[in-house]
Design an enzyme around this catalytic site. Sequence first.
Site, mmCIF file in Angstrom:
data_model
loop_
_atom_site.group_PDB
_atom_site.id
_atom_site.type_symbol
_atom_site.label_atom_id
_atom_site.label_comp_id
_atom_site.label_asym_id
_atom_site.label_seq_id
_atom_site.Cartn_x
_atom_site.Cartn_y
_atom_site.Cartn_z
ATOM 1 N N GLY A 80 0.800 -1.218 0.000
ATOM 2 C CA GLY A 80 0.000 0.000 0.000
ATOM 3 C C GLY A 80 0.834 1.270 0.000
ATOM 4 O O GLY A 80 2.061 1.238 -0.046
ATOM 5 N N HIS A 238 -4.099 -4.101 -2.897
ATOM 6 C CA HIS A 238 -3.247 -4.230 -1.720
ATOM 7 C C HIS A 238 -2.973 -5.708 -1.474
ATOM 8 O O HIS A 238 -3.904 -6.495 -1.263
ATOM 9 C CB HIS A 238 -3.908 -3.597 -0.503
ATOM 10 C CG HIS A 238 -2.979 -3.498 0.658
ATOM 11 N ND1 HIS A 238 -3.410 -3.492 1.963
ATOM 12 C CD2 HIS A 238 -1.625 -3.422 0.724
ATOM 13 C CE1 HIS A 238 -2.365 -3.410 2.773
ATOM 14 N NE2 HIS A 238 -1.272 -3.375 2.039
ATOM 15 N N ASP A 239 -1.711 -6.092 -1.484
ATOM 16 C CA ASP A 239 -1.350 -7.506 -1.388
ATOM 17 C C ASP A 239 -1.895 -8.170 -0.127
ATOM 18 O O ASP A 239 -2.269 -9.345 -0.145
ATOM 19 C CB ASP A 239 0.166 -7.710 -1.517
ATOM 20 C CG ASP A 239 0.995 -6.812 -0.599
ATOM 21 O OD1 ASP A 239 0.429 -6.167 0.315
ATOM 22 O OD2 ASP A 239 2.222 -6.740 -0.805
ATOM 23 N N THR A 261 7.595 -9.376 4.586
ATOM 24 C CA THR A 261 8.477 -8.287 4.997
ATOM 25 C C THR A 261 7.840 -7.521 6.161
ATOM 26 O O THR A 261 8.508 -7.123 7.107
ATOM 27 C CB THR A 261 8.745 -7.349 3.811
ATOM 28 O OG1 THR A 261 9.378 -8.107 2.775
ATOM 29 C CG2 THR A 261 9.651 -6.200 4.216
ATOM 30 N N ASN A 298 -0.085 -3.083 11.726
ATOM 31 C CA ASN A 298 1.129 -3.323 10.956
ATOM 32 C C ASN A 298 2.306 -3.490 11.911
ATOM 33 O O ASN A 298 2.556 -2.632 12.759
ATOM 34 C CB ASN A 298 1.417 -2.129 10.041
ATOM 35 C CG ASN A 298 0.449 -2.046 8.885
ATOM 36 O OD1 ASN A 298 0.627 -2.704 7.874
ATOM 37 N ND2 ASN A 298 -0.593 -1.244 9.044
#
Length: 491
Positions: A80, A238-239, A261, A298
Amino acid sequence: MENGKNVLAIDLGASSGRAILGSFDGKRIKLEELHRFLNEPVQLNQTLYWDVLRLMHDIKIGLQKAAQVDFHSVGIDTWGVDFGLLDEDGNLLENPVHYRDKRTEGMFELAFSQYDKERFYELSGNQFMEINTVFQLLSLKYSRQRLLSQAKTLLLMPDLLNYFLTGVKASEYTIASTTQMLDAREKIWSKEIIQSLGLPENILTKVIEPGTVLSPIRTEILDELMIKPASVVAVAGHDTQCAMVAVPATEEDFLFISCGTWSLFGTELAEPLISEKSKKYNMTNEGGYGGKISFLKNIIGLWLIQESRRQWEREGLTYSFSELEKEAQKATPFLAFIDPDAPEFVAPGNIPERIREYCKRTNQSIPKEIGEFVRCINESLAMKYRYVMEQIEDCTQKNYDTIYMVGGGTNSRMLCQLTANACNKKVVAGPTEATVYGNVALQLIALGEISDLTKARECIRNSEDMICYEPQEEQKWSEAYQRFLSHCKFE
């Protein structure tokens, strides 16, 4: 194929991109990697850029390879917040800037001096991170106003690459929800946020649902590559939200970790959860497919291992990830802990040295051997997962039985087991290729091959074997968790 269709998933990760063919037989999805390529940022004149033209070149190679076996559509996903700016003729003004660039430093203070932080969160429902699109734009307003004034269109990275393929300018909902400029409840751009910060409203495009068929690939690209027509589907750009489609859960209430990651730890909800507690914990509400909300945090993830490995390579020591894990298994448990999200671990560079400094500053034993560093990182990640899990359970007032762990992190059996131990919950690990499975599944839904999200998850469960990890040594981990909290000193 007789019973289904082939689709092409373009997945752009932190260091590489892949073009992967997804084949569907009505029950299972089979993945085949056709092309792998670098996706490394380029540092130039003190700015860190996306190498977007090289990426387009590699995407075209992927299209050509897919055309050899015939494919019906293509979908693109990546992380993102990053974006490109187009001029009035639809041309890219400059290479998009990478979120690890330093241009957003100090933007929190600037933003909160202009717009009430409480109200900002109330509308956006997003975790405050300086990398967010809104703070990147704010930095342009103050340091590169001329560039911003030339811009006629802003497109987030998956939308930009879709535009290159189709000529269609649109903002896919899941990627738009990472900007901190979207109204979380209304699912449209927030005029209040944008106007309060003095940002240009006119450069934003219409928000569209994930799974929208945009258009066929442009004729000139078909001619250039000598391939047959195929559609471009705006999958969950967005993955993380592609990965969410592939979470193999059967129950309604579950926890997930999309582990790569970055580690994104959360739960799936029907509506945004924006409350005093979620604001205090700085939780985010990310848009998902089918009207779902990913209520998550996150957390810096495997970046710490990846960047440490790069440092050791610079020092002439080469290890595979499995070799690093073997070294970690030999190391003493609970030697030292770090907060994976401490500011000093964000930028590229010598992570092991920064870990040494962190441990010294917090009066802990200092790792010396490579295995000790890797174990410290993995145990600290598992502890941070527990810390965030407790916040999520406090916000939702629910207790969850299972954590579904997807993405590249599931290759680390050690991290999966440590996560089960730290959180004292069963961990179901897999699929590793969750993002690609989700990308493929959303294209198949768009093409009418799969009916809905429930069916997509069933097909993905049929396609992969999951591994279950049961929690162990509860007492030891509970005691170690208290040490983790005392050394990391969270607010």
